[in-house]
Design an enzyme around this catalytic site. Structure first.
Site: not given
Ligand SMILES: Cc1ncc(COP(=O)(O)O)c(C=O)c1O
Length: 410
Positions: A367, A201, A121, A227, A204
């Site tokens: 993203c 990360d 992401h 999430k 998910q």
């Molecule tokens: C794999 C992953 N990492 C990071 C993020 C970023 O999350 P946030 O926008 O809540 O900071 C997301 C959000 O879609 C994600 O799916």
């Protein structure tokens, strides 16, 4: 007993109708719906003990602080972290920025490699790009194969240099669903450079499967409350307290200090050193209740439910003429975010027509533009499932794709 119909009753929004049809919410990878207990916990906080934490000696402030710190302890336990290493952030994105500015910038320099991957992401790409010119490290990315897996040969080649000082990787892809073998990758990085630090990360994975910081062999784990049935505006950086201790603060201001004179400042202990200013208190309390809710269901059962859904959804989608599913095809190797293409149709058109059928999916680059490019697309359509998703909704998804194809005469 994991009974999805009973579970659905906990989520008020799932009772809604959209365009005259029951809502089929298949966008939980973007943000999850909230159970009544979380919604109520937030209201109850404001109705009963709203006050600023860590500041007052009064009863309300003490109760608010107790609720906030109890949430921290339960969230830390949920991911196998020490509460002293559980820093509240706004979201996973902010957690990565703390690592970038308070670890990568001061501790990495010329000759070191910061290794991320092409599967990430933007939250696990852009912060490194921002600090790279300030720190001078080499920023490298493990390539991804067209079937949505990390190219492990390329990974091993980079790791063999012994120069990887920070390795950061997604546990579960938000686009292709791939679950990466984080502990194994971490072991390889550490074998080549014992000083290396590993960031994961978990945005998910933490909502969808049992995750344990130590079992992952990770130094840092980033995730977002929204999430995982919690409110937006709260997330966490879970890390080893002794590592966080060595790091300089990220933001400065109230709460994060030990003493301030006009000549200089000494800092509070971890995790408070990284929590400048008044925190999102009700949101932290709400996230604490969300992890209680998930723990009561059992994360192994949540994962098992999603594996079962994947076992039905993947073949059902692949059976639709013109549909290609991206990423791993074995449910055990992936999470419940499924990106797919429909021959001759643009994802935004698919998403728009599916919405009319009451089916909410996400269309776009999610993203994760570098990854979506590897798939040979500018965008994908993504259906993502969660603990409240049903087999019936898989049928609704397939019907909506068929309706979209008919609409565009495909
Ligand atoms: C794999 C992953 N990492 C990071 C993020 C970023 O999350 P946030 O926008 O809540 O900071 C997301 C959000 O879609 C994600 O799916």
């Amino acid at each position: 007993m994991f009974d999805v119909e009973t579970i659905r009753k906990d989520f008020p929004v799932l009772e809604r109708q959209v365009h005259g049809r029951p809502v089929v919410y298949l966008n939980s990878a973007a943000t999850a719906q909230k159970p009544r207990v979380v919604i109520d916990a937030i209201s109850r906080f404001y109705e009963t003990c709203n006050s600023n934490v860590h500041r007052g000696v009064d009863a309300l402030s003490e109760e608010a602080t107790e609720a906030f710190e109890s949430a921290r302890a339960r969230i830390a336990r949920f991911v196998g972290a020490d509460p002293r290493g559980l820093v509240f952030t706004r979201n996973a994105t902010e957690a990565f920025n703390i690592i970038a500015y308070s670890y990568a910038r001061p501790f990495l320099g010329p000759g070191d490699i910061l290794l991320s991957t092409q599967m990430e992401h933007h939250a696990n790409i852009v912060p490194w790009q921002l600090v790279q010119p300030l720190a001078g490290f080499d920023l490298r990315f493990v390539p991804v194969t067209p079937d949505g897996l990390l190219d492990l040969e390329a990974f091993d080649e980079i790791v063999a240099t012994g120069r990887v000082k920070l390795f950061t990787v997604t546990h579960m892809s938000n686009v292709v669903g791939t679950i990466n073998p984080v502990a194994e990758l971490a072991a390889r990085v550490r074998a080549a450079n014992p000083e290396a630090v590993v960031a994961v990360d978990g945005a998910q994975s933490v909502p969808h499967m049992p995750v344990d910081l130590l079992a992952l062999d990770a130094d840092f784990l980033c995730f977002s409350g929204h999430k995982m049935c919690g409110p937006a505006g709260i997330g966490a950086l879970a890390g080893k307290p002794e590592l966080l201790d060595r790091m300089p603060p990220f933001l400065g201001g109230g709460e994060m200090i030990s003493n301030v004179t006009l000549e200089g400042t000494t800092f509070n202990e971890v995790p408070y050193k990284f929590e400048a200013g008044t925190p999102a208190t009700a949101e932290a309390v709400g996230l604490g209740v969300a992890v209680d809710y998930l723990s009561a269901l059992g994360m192994a059962d949540v994962r098992a439910h999603e594996v079962e859904l994947l076992g039905a959804a993947l073949p059902a989608l692949e059976a639709v003429d013109g549909v290609t599913v991206h990423g791993p095809h074995d449910p055990e190797d992936r999470g419940a975010a499924i990106s797919f293409a429909v021959e001759g149709l643009h994802p935004h058109d698919i998403g728009t027509i599916m919405d009319r059928e009451g089916v909410m999916v996400r269309a776009g680059h999610h993203c994760a533009k570098p990854l979506v490019r590897v798939l040979g697309a500018a965008a994908t359509t993504r259906a993502s499932f969660y603990l409240y998703s049903t087999a019936g909704e898989i049928g609704a998804l397939v019907d909506a794709i068929e309706a979209t194809k008919r609409f565009f005469d495909r």
